[in-house]
Design a protein around this motif. Structure first.
Motif, PDB file in Angstrom:
ATOM      1  N   PRO A  83      37.177  34.326  48.787  1.00  0.00           N
ATOM      2  CA  PRO A  83      37.302  35.785  48.799  1.00  0.00           C
ATOM      3  C   PRO A  83      36.473  36.425  47.679  1.00  0.00           C
ATOM      4  CG  PRO A  83      39.455  34.765  49.039  1.00  0.00           C
ATOM      5  CD  PRO A  83      38.485  33.666  48.699  1.00  0.00           C
ATOM      6  N   LEU A  84      35.781  37.499  48.014  1.00  0.00           N
ATOM      7  CA  LEU A  84      34.979  38.222  47.029  1.00  0.00           C
ATOM      8  C   LEU A  84      35.896  39.197  46.298  1.00  0.00           C
ATOM      9  CD1 LEU A  84      32.295  38.750  45.699  1.00  0.00           C
ATOM     10  CD2 LEU A  84      31.682  40.250  47.599  1.00  0.00           C
ATOM     11  N   SER A  85      36.692  38.624  45.405  1.00  0.00           N
ATOM     12  CA  SER A  85      37.663  39.382  44.618  1.00  0.00           C
ATOM     13  C   SER A  85      37.844  38.656  43.296  1.00  0.00           C
ATOM     14  CB  SER A  85      39.005  39.450  45.355  1.00  0.00           C
ATOM     15  OG  SER A  85      39.568  38.152  45.460  1.00  0.00           O
ATOM     16  N   ALA A  86      38.462  39.328  42.353  1.00  0.00           N
ATOM     17  CA  ALA A  86      38.708  38.700  41.054  1.00  0.00           C
ATOM     18  C   ALA A  86      39.537  37.428  41.233  1.00  0.00           C
ATOM     19  CB  ALA A  86      39.406  39.683  40.117  1.00  0.00           C
ATOM     20  N   ALA A  87      40.588  37.489  42.056  1.00  0.00           N
ATOM     21  CA  ALA A  87      41.436  36.313  42.261  1.00  0.00           C
ATOM     22  C   ALA A  87      40.675  35.200  42.980  1.00  0.00           C
ATOM     23  CB  ALA A  87      42.680  36.703  43.057  1.00  0.00           C
ATOM     24  N   GLY A  88      39.875  35.558  43.956  1.00  0.00           N
ATOM     25  CA  GLY A  88      39.110  34.551  44.681  1.00  0.00           C
ATOM     26  C   GLY A  88      38.124  33.824  43.786  1.00  0.00           C
ATOM     27  N   ILE A  89      37.396  34.568  42.990  1.00  0.00           N
ATOM     28  CA  ILE A  89      36.413  33.960  42.083  1.00  0.00           C
ATOM     29  C   ILE A  89      37.122  33.153  40.995  1.00  0.00           C
ATOM     30  CG2 ILE A  89      34.548  34.432  40.459  1.00  0.00           C
ATOM     31  CD1 ILE A  89      33.853  34.918  43.475  1.00  0.00           C
ATOM     32  N   ALA A  90      38.260  33.650  40.517  1.00  0.00           N
ATOM     33  CA  ALA A  90      39.007  32.927  39.477  1.00  0.00           C
ATOM     34  C   ALA A  90      39.593  31.610  40.000  1.00  0.00           C
ATOM     35  CB  ALA A  90      40.110  33.808  38.916  1.00  0.00           C
ATOM     36  N   SER A  91      39.722  31.482  41.311  1.00  0.00           N
ATOM     37  CA  SER A  91      40.335  30.272  41.876  1.00  0.00           C
ATOM     38  C   SER A  91      39.386  29.079  41.900  1.00  0.00           C
ATOM     39  CB  SER A  91      40.837  30.555  43.302  1.00  0.00           C
ATOM     40  OG  SER A  91      39.748  30.683  44.209  1.00  0.00           O
TER      41      SER A  91
END
Length: 152
Positions: A110-118
């Motif tokens: 996912p292109l989101s903060a949570a997605g990138i942080a995962s």
């Protein structure tokens, strides 16, 4: 100086395509598709489109240049693009035929903060940029006028 191009490839589902690198005796990490510019490439953008065809059997449309890492021995240019189709089963390239280089697993994140942080996306500067802007990455300034005349 070696020049590399990488793609932030945004999918129709608002994800970003990454390549999970799994190598012996190393923790997995993720990179964006792309690679080295070859003498036969007509432009940096054509080099990226070639790499996308090789690594993903994909077709993309480049939107902008959003980040540059200019090191002493290597320059990396990160282009933002949309990708409509890809098929890792049809990819080509010498890296996929050499088992000693490890695995190259295509993963949509996912292109989101949570997605990138995962994931452990490399390089960190680009991971931070994507986490900060998410799908707003399309609003970033296009750096092509500043960089492309001098980048090759």
């Amino acid at each position: 100086m070696k020049t590399r191009v990488r793609g932030v490839l945004v999918t129709p589902g608002n994800g970003v395509l990454t390549i999970k690198r799994v190598r012996p005796a190393m923790a997995p990490y993720w990179v964006l598709p792309g690679g080295g510019v070859e003498d036969s490439d007509a432009s940096l953008e054509e080099a990226l489109l070639r790499e996308i065809r090789e690594e993903l059997a994909g077709k993309a449309r480049i939107h902008s240049l959003i980040h540059v890492i200019d090191g002493a021995e290597e320059r990396q240019l990160f282009f933002l693009a949309t990708i409509e189709s890809w098929d890792p089963a049809k990819r080509t390239g010498p890296e996929f035929a050499e088992p000693a280089r490890g695995e190259y697993l295509v993963q949509e994140v996912p292109l989101s903060a949570a997605g990138i942080a995962s994931i452990d996306l490399k390089p960190e500067q680009v991971a931070e940029l994507l986490a900060e802007h998410g799908s707003g990455v399309f609003e970033l300034a296009d750096l092509r006028p500043e960089w492309l005349p001098f980048a090759r």
